[in-house]
Design a protein around this motif. Structure first.
Motif, PDB file in Angstrom:
ATOM      1  N   LEU A   1      -8.928   7.362  -1.064  1.00 48.01           N
ATOM      2  CA  LEU A   1      -9.450   6.275  -1.893  1.00 48.01           C
ATOM      3  C   LEU A   1     -10.468   5.440  -1.117  1.00 48.01           C
ATOM      4  CD1 LEU A   1      -9.337   4.666  -4.563  1.00 48.01           C
ATOM      5  CD2 LEU A   1      -7.518   3.312  -3.520  1.00 48.01           C
TER       6      LEU A   1
ATOM      7  N   ALA B   1      -4.506   2.464  -4.862  1.00 46.77           N
ATOM      8  CA  ALA B   1      -3.923   3.264  -3.777  1.00 46.77           C
ATOM      9  C   ALA B   1      -2.567   3.826  -4.197  1.00 46.77           C
ATOM     10  CB  ALA B   1      -3.782   2.410  -2.515  1.00 46.77           C
ATOM     11  N   ARG B   2      -1.724   2.992  -4.804  1.00 46.29           N
ATOM     12  CA  ARG B   2      -0.420   3.476  -5.266  1.00 46.29           C
ATOM     13  C   ARG B   2      -0.559   4.466  -6.412  1.00 46.29           C
ATOM     14  NH1 ARG B   2       2.088  -1.085  -7.190  1.00 46.29           N
ATOM     15  NH2 ARG B   2       0.360  -2.413  -6.596  1.00 46.29           N
TER      16      ARG B   2
ATOM     17  N   SER C   1      -4.028  10.443  -0.770  1.00 42.30           N
ATOM     18  CA  SER C   1      -3.771   9.409   0.224  1.00 42.30           C
ATOM     19  C   SER C   1      -4.659   8.183   0.019  1.00 42.30           C
ATOM     20  CB  SER C   1      -4.005   9.963   1.627  1.00 42.30           C
ATOM     21  OG  SER C   1      -5.384  10.222   1.814  1.00 42.30           O
ATOM     22  N   THR C   2      -4.276   7.100   0.671  1.00 42.12           N
ATOM     23  CA  THR C   2      -5.084   5.883   0.653  1.00 42.12           C
ATOM     24  C   THR C   2      -6.421   6.126   1.342  1.00 42.12           C
ATOM     25  OG1 THR C   2      -3.075   4.553   0.702  1.00 42.12           O
ATOM     26  CG2 THR C   2      -5.111   3.440   1.300  1.00 42.12           C
ATOM     27  N   GLN C   3      -6.419   6.976   2.368  1.00 37.02           N
ATOM     28  CA  GLN C   3      -7.660   7.288   3.078  1.00 37.02           C
ATOM     29  C   GLN C   3      -8.671   7.942   2.142  1.00 37.02           C
ATOM     30  OE1 GLN C   3      -4.631   8.023   4.239  1.00 37.02           O
ATOM     31  NE2 GLN C   3      -4.454   6.916   6.167  1.00 37.02           N
TER      32      GLN C   3
ATOM     33  N   LEU D   1       0.816  -1.214   0.000  1.00 38.57           N
ATOM     34  CA  LEU D   1       0.000   0.000   0.000  1.00 38.57           C
ATOM     35  C   LEU D   1       0.851   1.267   0.000  1.00 38.57           C
ATOM     36  CD1 LEU D   1      -2.902  -0.893   2.429  1.00 38.57           C
ATOM     37  CD2 LEU D   1      -3.107  -0.260   0.034  1.00 38.57           C
TER      38      LEU D   1
ATOM     39  N   THR E   1      -4.909  -2.189  -4.069  1.00 39.61           N
ATOM     40  CA  THR E   1      -3.587  -1.669  -3.731  1.00 39.61           C
ATOM     41  C   THR E   1      -2.965  -0.906  -4.898  1.00 39.61           C
ATOM     42  OG1 THR E   1      -2.551  -3.790  -4.286  1.00 39.61           O
ATOM     43  CG2 THR E   1      -3.157  -3.417  -1.971  1.00 39.61           C
TER      44      THR E   1
ATOM     45  N   HIS F   1      -1.401   7.651  -4.831  1.00 39.95           N
ATOM     46  CA  HIS F   1      -0.188   8.199  -4.233  1.00 39.95           C
ATOM     47  C   HIS F   1       0.638   8.926  -5.280  1.00 39.95           C
ATOM     48  CE1 HIS F   1      -0.057   5.039  -0.743  1.00 39.95           C
ATOM     49  NE2 HIS F   1      -1.075   5.871  -0.642  1.00 39.95           N
TER      50      HIS F   1
END
Length: 162
Positions: A82, A69-70, A78-80, A17, A66, A73
């Motif tokens: 997403l 998420a990348r 951020s992943t949050q 992640l 994942t 990034h």
């Protein structure tokens, strides 16, 4: 970047992640998934079953999350953010589905329900789902942030380095 390399990289980093994923890396892997999905759909039709596309979806579920998420990034998100989009997508989708089922079975009257009727809930669900889907798509097609950002170095899978 090749389809096989990008799809293999998707699975190689399926639990990662952190870091960044370039736009080319993401969409070449998507092309690999699309090719596999067509093959699975053809097998479903030939064998008169529905299992192959379902298995493919299960296999790709975590790697796609994942990778997204990348990819976010790489654009500075951020992943949050997403996860919030996924939750909103689920809420709006559930609202649209629930409103459709309620309308089909006549559960709601005009004075019942949070939104005063299933048609309004359906409209909110469908519009919300579309808006969140567009925001997700924009995040996935946006170009990379130039230089390093808080998530790492840029373009870890630069297609020009092959």
């Amino acid at each position: 970047m090749s389809v096989i390399r990008a799809t293999g990289d998707l699975f190689k980093n399926c639990f990662r992640l952190y870091g960044r994923l370039s736009r080319a890396g993401y969409w070449w892997a998507f092309l690999g998934y699309a090719i596999l999905a067509v093959i699975c759909s053809i097998l479903n039709v030939i064998l008169d079953v529905e299992i192959f596309t379902g298995i493919l979806s299960l296999i790709f579920f975590i790697p796609w999350f994942t990778a997204a998420a990348r990819r976010f990034h790489d654009c500075g998100r951020s992943t949050q953010f997403l996860v919030l989009l996924y939750v909103l997508q689920g809420v709006f989708g559930f609202l649209a589905l629930g409103s459709t089922v309620a309308a089909a079975f006549g559960v709601f009257s005009e004075s019942a329900g949070i939104f005063g009727g299933s048609l309004i809930g359906l409209a909110i669900g469908v519009i919300g789902t579309l808006v969140v889907g567009i925001v997700m798509l924009v995040g996935l097609v946006k170009s990379s942030d130039p230089g390093a950002n808080r998530f790492g170095e840029p373009n870890p899978f630069d297609p020009t380095k092959e």
